[in-house]
Design an enzyme around this catalytic site. Structure first.
Site, PDB file in Angstrom:
ATOM      1  CE1 TYR A  49      42.520  46.033  39.829  1.00  0.00           C
ATOM      2  CE2 TYR A  49      44.197  45.559  38.052  1.00  0.00           C
ATOM      3  CZ  TYR A  49      43.075  45.183  38.872  1.00  0.00           C
ATOM      4  OH  TYR A  49      42.653  43.805  38.855  1.00  0.00           O
ATOM      5  CG  PHE A  57      51.707  45.629  44.539  1.00  0.00           C
ATOM      6  CD1 PHE A  57      50.775  45.688  43.418  1.00  0.00           C
ATOM      7  CD2 PHE A  57      51.480  46.007  45.700  1.00  0.00           C
ATOM      8  CE1 PHE A  57      48.989  45.999  44.074  1.00  0.00           C
ATOM      9  CE2 PHE A  57      50.175  46.486  46.296  1.00  0.00           C
ATOM     10  CZ  PHE A  57      49.102  46.529  45.342  1.00  0.00           C
ATOM     11  NE  ARG A  85      34.709  42.886  46.517  1.00  0.00           N
ATOM     12  CZ  ARG A  85      36.227  43.194  46.115  1.00  0.00           C
ATOM     13  NH1 ARG A  85      36.433  43.395  44.995  1.00  0.00           N
ATOM     14  NH2 ARG A  85      36.849  43.561  47.336  1.00  0.00           N
ATOM     15  CB  THR A  91      42.736  40.664  47.732  1.00  0.00           C
ATOM     16  OG1 THR A  91      41.610  41.627  47.946  1.00  0.00           O
ATOM     17  CG2 THR A  91      43.800  41.232  46.605  1.00  0.00           C
ATOM     18  NE  ARG A 102      40.340  37.195  43.911  1.00  0.00           N
ATOM     19  CZ  ARG A 102      40.124  38.792  44.242  1.00  0.00           C
ATOM     20  NH1 ARG A 102      39.784  39.141  45.545  1.00  0.00           N
ATOM     21  NH2 ARG A 102      40.261  39.762  43.166  1.00  0.00           N
ATOM     22  CG  HIS A 115      37.984  43.290  38.796  1.00  0.00           C
ATOM     23  ND1 HIS A 115      38.346  44.248  39.819  1.00  0.00           N
ATOM     24  CD2 HIS A 115      37.007  44.194  38.452  1.00  0.00           C
ATOM     25  CE1 HIS A 115      37.699  45.199  39.955  1.00  0.00           C
ATOM     26  NE2 HIS A 115      36.741  44.831  38.843  1.00  0.00           N
TER      27      HIS A 115
HETATM   28  P1  IDP Z   1      40.528  43.134  44.905  1.00  0.00           P
HETATM   29  O1  IDP Z   1      40.822  42.771  43.475  1.00  0.00           O
HETATM   30  O2  IDP Z   1      40.169  41.852  45.681  1.00  0.00           O
HETATM   31  O3  IDP Z   1      39.168  43.991  44.926  1.00  0.00           O
HETATM   32  P2  IDP Z   1      42.225  45.355  45.095  1.00  0.00           P
HETATM   33  O4  IDP Z   1      42.914  45.807  46.442  1.00  0.00           O
HETATM   34  O5  IDP Z   1      41.283  46.266  44.606  1.00  0.00           O
HETATM   35  O6  IDP Z   1      41.790  43.833  45.345  1.00  0.00           O
HETATM   36  O7  IDP Z   1      43.493  45.082  44.332  1.00  0.00           O
HETATM   37  C1  IDP Z   1      43.285  44.966  42.759  1.00  0.00           C
HETATM   38  C2  IDP Z   1      44.334  43.771  42.564  1.00  0.00           C
HETATM   39  O8  IDP Z   1      45.737  44.158  42.819  1.00  0.00           O
HETATM   40  C3  IDP Z   1      44.299  42.498  43.352  1.00  0.00           C
HETATM   41  O9  IDP Z   1      43.124  41.607  42.760  1.00  0.00           O
HETATM   42  C4  IDP Z   1      45.687  41.623  43.069  1.00  0.00           C
HETATM   43  O10 IDP Z   1      45.739  41.262  41.778  1.00  0.00           O
HETATM   44  C5  IDP Z   1      46.365  43.108  43.092  1.00  0.00           C
HETATM   45  N1  IDP Z   1      47.029  43.292  44.475  1.00  0.00           N
HETATM   46  C6  IDP Z   1      46.402  43.904  45.627  1.00  0.00           C
HETATM   47  N2  IDP Z   1      47.231  43.989  46.217  1.00  0.00           N
HETATM   48  C7  IDP Z   1      48.432  43.360  46.094  1.00  0.00           C
HETATM   49  C8  IDP Z   1      49.769  42.883  46.634  1.00  0.00           C
HETATM   50  O11 IDP Z   1      50.003  43.279  47.881  1.00  0.00           O
HETATM   51  N3  IDP Z   1      50.515  42.367  45.774  1.00  0.00           N
HETATM   52  C9  IDP Z   1      50.402  42.026  44.697  1.00  0.00           C
HETATM   53  N4  IDP Z   1      49.235  42.197  44.027  1.00  0.00           N
HETATM   54  C10 IDP Z   1      48.402  42.773  44.673  1.00  0.00           C
HETATM   55 MG    MG Z   2      39.437  46.200  44.163  1.00  0.00          MG
END
Ligand code: IDP
Ligand code: MG
Length: 153
Positions: A49, A57, A85, A91, A102, A115
């Site tokens: 990450y 967060f 995806r 997300t 989801r 993920h």
């Molecule tokens: P994705 O999993 O849909 O690719 P990413 O932006 O890569 O999304 O974010 C990775 C992970 O971080 C998300 O799956 C989620 O668990 C967490 N996450 C992303 N944005 C937020 C937020 O605004 N608040 C809390 N957790 C978040």
């Molecule tokens: Mg991601």
């Protein structure tokens, strides 16, 4: 054929949704090329990450991803990265469309079940980060001719 990388997150383990999620991928016709349970730590999560380490967060996300062991998977299929995806959905589970993993199984932005790699390039990086080469099996199930037409293989 392409590969993608999946994590069944601690929320999925805790809520006993492992079978439901894996069943969706199998019913779609995706091949499991690798699967194992592992405990994530801060070092690997800071790599995985890296795009989020400066977000407010992030400490909560770290704790959530280490709350229980996870199940990591490599899935194989034609165009598997965008296919998965699309199956996973947006997300935030509350915004994810019904019919997506989801959208059907979660209510949270953070505790969002899985993920999935967002590009073939990142899939290759993530697979190499979480799996040893000998943990990935390149076999052709007998179902392949029923899943794909000859010109798709
Ligand atoms: P994705 O999993 O849909 O690719 P990413 O932006 O890569 O999304 O974010 C990775 C992970 O971080 C998300 O799956 C989620 O668990 C967490 N996450 C992303 N944005 C937020 C937020 O605004 N608040 C809390 N957790 C978040
Ligand atoms: Mg991601």
């Amino acid at each position: 054929m392409e590969q993608t990388f999946i994590i069944l997150k601690p929320s999925t383990i805790t809520r006993s949704l492992v079978g439901d999620v894996i069943t969706r991928f199998q019913r779609k016709g995706l091949i499991i090329s690798g699967i194992k349970m592992m405990q994530l730590n801060e070092e690997i999560l800071r790599e995985h990450y890296a795009h989020l380490v400066d977000r407010p967060f992030f400490p909560t996300l770290l704790k959530s991803m280490m709350a229980t062991p996870v199940i990591v998977m490599v899935l194989k299929g034609k165009d598997v990265v965008p296919v998965v995806r699309a199956m996973v959905g947006a997300t935030n589970c509350r915004a994810a469309a019904p019919g997506t993993i989801r959208g059907d199984f979660g209510m949270s932005g953070q505790e969002n079940i899985v993920h999935a790699s967002d590009s073939p390039e990142n899939a290759a990086i993530e697979i190499a980060r979480f799996f040893k080469p000998e943990e990935i099996f390149d076999y052709e199930p007998l179902t392949m001719p029923a899943i794909y037409a000859p010109d798709e293989l």
